[in-house]
Design an enzyme around this catalytic site. Sequence first.
Site, PDB file in Angstrom:
ATOM      1  N   ARG A  50       0.790  -1.187   0.000  1.00  0.00           N
ATOM      2  CA  ARG A  50       0.000   0.000   0.000  1.00  0.00           C
ATOM      3  C   ARG A  50       0.843   1.266   0.000  1.00  0.00           C
ATOM      4  NH1 ARG A  50      -3.293  -3.106   4.513  1.00  0.00           N
ATOM      5  NH2 ARG A  50      -1.212  -3.868   4.634  1.00  0.00           N
ATOM      6  N   ASP A 109      14.836  -0.607  -0.200  1.00  0.00           N
ATOM      7  CA  ASP A 109      15.646  -0.908   0.986  1.00  0.00           C
ATOM      8  C   ASP A 109      16.709  -1.933   0.565  1.00  0.00           C
ATOM      9  OD1 ASP A 109      16.535  -1.354   3.555  1.00  0.00           O
ATOM     10  OD2 ASP A 109      14.666  -2.116   4.345  1.00  0.00           O
ATOM     11  N   SER A 110      16.426  -3.230   0.708  1.00  0.00           N
ATOM     12  CA  SER A 110      17.381  -4.239   0.234  1.00  0.00           C
ATOM     13  C   SER A 110      17.426  -4.278  -1.292  1.00  0.00           C
ATOM     14  CB  SER A 110      16.983  -5.620   0.759  1.00  0.00           C
ATOM     15  OG  SER A 110      15.772  -6.033   0.157  1.00  0.00           O
ATOM     16  N   GLY A 111      16.316  -3.895  -1.915  1.00  0.00           N
ATOM     17  CA  GLY A 111      16.217  -3.965  -3.380  1.00  0.00           C
ATOM     18  C   GLY A 111      15.509  -5.210  -3.878  1.00  0.00           C
ATOM     19  N   THR A 113      12.449  -6.381  -3.426  1.00  0.00           N
ATOM     20  CA  THR A 113      11.077  -6.221  -3.927  1.00  0.00           C
ATOM     21  C   THR A 113      11.081  -5.731  -5.376  1.00  0.00           C
ATOM     22  OG1 THR A 113      10.294  -5.705  -1.706  1.00  0.00           O
ATOM     23  CG2 THR A 113       8.850  -5.086  -3.533  1.00  0.00           C
ATOM     24  N   ASP A 165       4.644   3.379   6.253  1.00  0.00           N
ATOM     25  CA  ASP A 165       4.115   3.087   7.582  1.00  0.00           C
ATOM     26  C   ASP A 165       5.149   2.466   8.506  1.00  0.00           C
ATOM     27  OD1 ASP A 165       4.119   0.554   6.066  1.00  0.00           O
ATOM     28  OD2 ASP A 165       3.186  -0.248   7.893  1.00  0.00           O
TER      29      ASP A 165
HETATM   30  P1  IMP Z   1      13.079  -4.141  -0.038  1.00  0.00           P
HETATM   31  O1  IMP Z   1      12.506  -5.337  -0.723  1.00  0.00           O
HETATM   32  O2  IMP Z   1      14.009  -4.534   1.086  1.00  0.00           O
HETATM   33  O3  IMP Z   1      13.729  -3.151  -0.980  1.00  0.00           O
HETATM   34  O4  IMP Z   1      11.907  -3.470   0.733  1.00  0.00           O
HETATM   35  C1  IMP Z   1      11.101  -2.508   0.256  1.00  0.00           C
HETATM   36  C2  IMP Z   1       9.858  -2.462   1.114  1.00  0.00           C
HETATM   37  O5  IMP Z   1      10.163  -2.474   2.509  1.00  0.00           O
HETATM   38  C3  IMP Z   1       9.131  -1.174   0.861  1.00  0.00           C
HETATM   39  O6  IMP Z   1       8.154  -1.369  -0.132  1.00  0.00           O
HETATM   40  C4  IMP Z   1       8.522  -0.859   2.201  1.00  0.00           C
HETATM   41  O7  IMP Z   1       7.250  -1.467   2.284  1.00  0.00           O
HETATM   42  C5  IMP Z   1       9.398  -1.514   3.214  1.00  0.00           C
HETATM   43  N1  IMP Z   1      10.306  -0.542   3.857  1.00  0.00           N
HETATM   44  C6  IMP Z   1      11.647  -0.530   3.782  1.00  0.00           C
HETATM   45  N2  IMP Z   1      12.176   0.478   4.493  1.00  0.00           N
HETATM   46  C7  IMP Z   1      11.127   1.141   5.036  1.00  0.00           C
HETATM   47  C8  IMP Z   1      11.027   2.306   5.884  1.00  0.00           C
HETATM   48  O8  IMP Z   1      12.020   2.972   6.275  1.00  0.00           O
HETATM   49  N3  IMP Z   1       9.774   2.682   6.231  1.00  0.00           N
HETATM   50  C9  IMP Z   1       8.645   2.018   5.822  1.00  0.00           C
HETATM   51  N4  IMP Z   1       8.705   0.928   5.021  1.00  0.00           N
HETATM   52  C10 IMP Z   1       9.943   0.490   4.636  1.00  0.00           C
END
Ligand code: IMP
Length: 186
Positions: A50, A109-111, A113, A165
Amino acid sequence: MENQNHFPYDFIDRVIISQADIETRVTALGERITHDYQDSEKLLLLGLLRGSVVFLTDLMRKIHRPITMDFMSVSSYSKSESTGFVRIDSDHKTNIRGWDVILIDDIVDSGYTIRTVRKLLLDREPKSLKTCALLDKPDRHKVDVKIDYLGFSIPDYFVVGYGLDYDEKGRNLPYIASIDLKKQKE
Ligand code: IMP
Ligand code: MG
């Protein structure tokens, strides 16, 4: 700095990106997209639910081209850290074959997603596929990701607001704020 007593959530530490700075940046991104897609008749903004909703709905009004919007819902299987396993909870409705797709998320964040969803979408043969995120935390990347349209790079803070969130709270804040869990009262 704003008076912390005025924050609607106890866990907020401070504002790191103001409402005005977000507006300026989103307008600039919209102008770039308008320019880059001036010849496109089938432009789809595909948001990840969301978190991207607030960003996407503001951005779409800054794009002066015909667009369609659609959404997917994905979650990373993890407690606090991303594991790299991304689950599709709800898929988009549009058949994206032949469409110019911009995949939109709130934050990288990690990338994992963005990388996982991007690969999945490429199999569905869009005409083109680009990525867009409001925020990026480059220090946290675990995989290489290319973000074609980026709002802001930020340090390794956990942030809320403008759609993002903390435990489903804080999405309605009009700015981006870092959180301090020590401030949270039960
Ligand atoms: P990734 O797959 O680690 O890049 O994560 C991305 C997802 O983690 C984003 O779509 C967010 O839903 C969540 N996320 C990562 N960091 C934050 C943050 O600082 N605040 C809120 N959501 C976060
Ligand atoms: Mg998310």
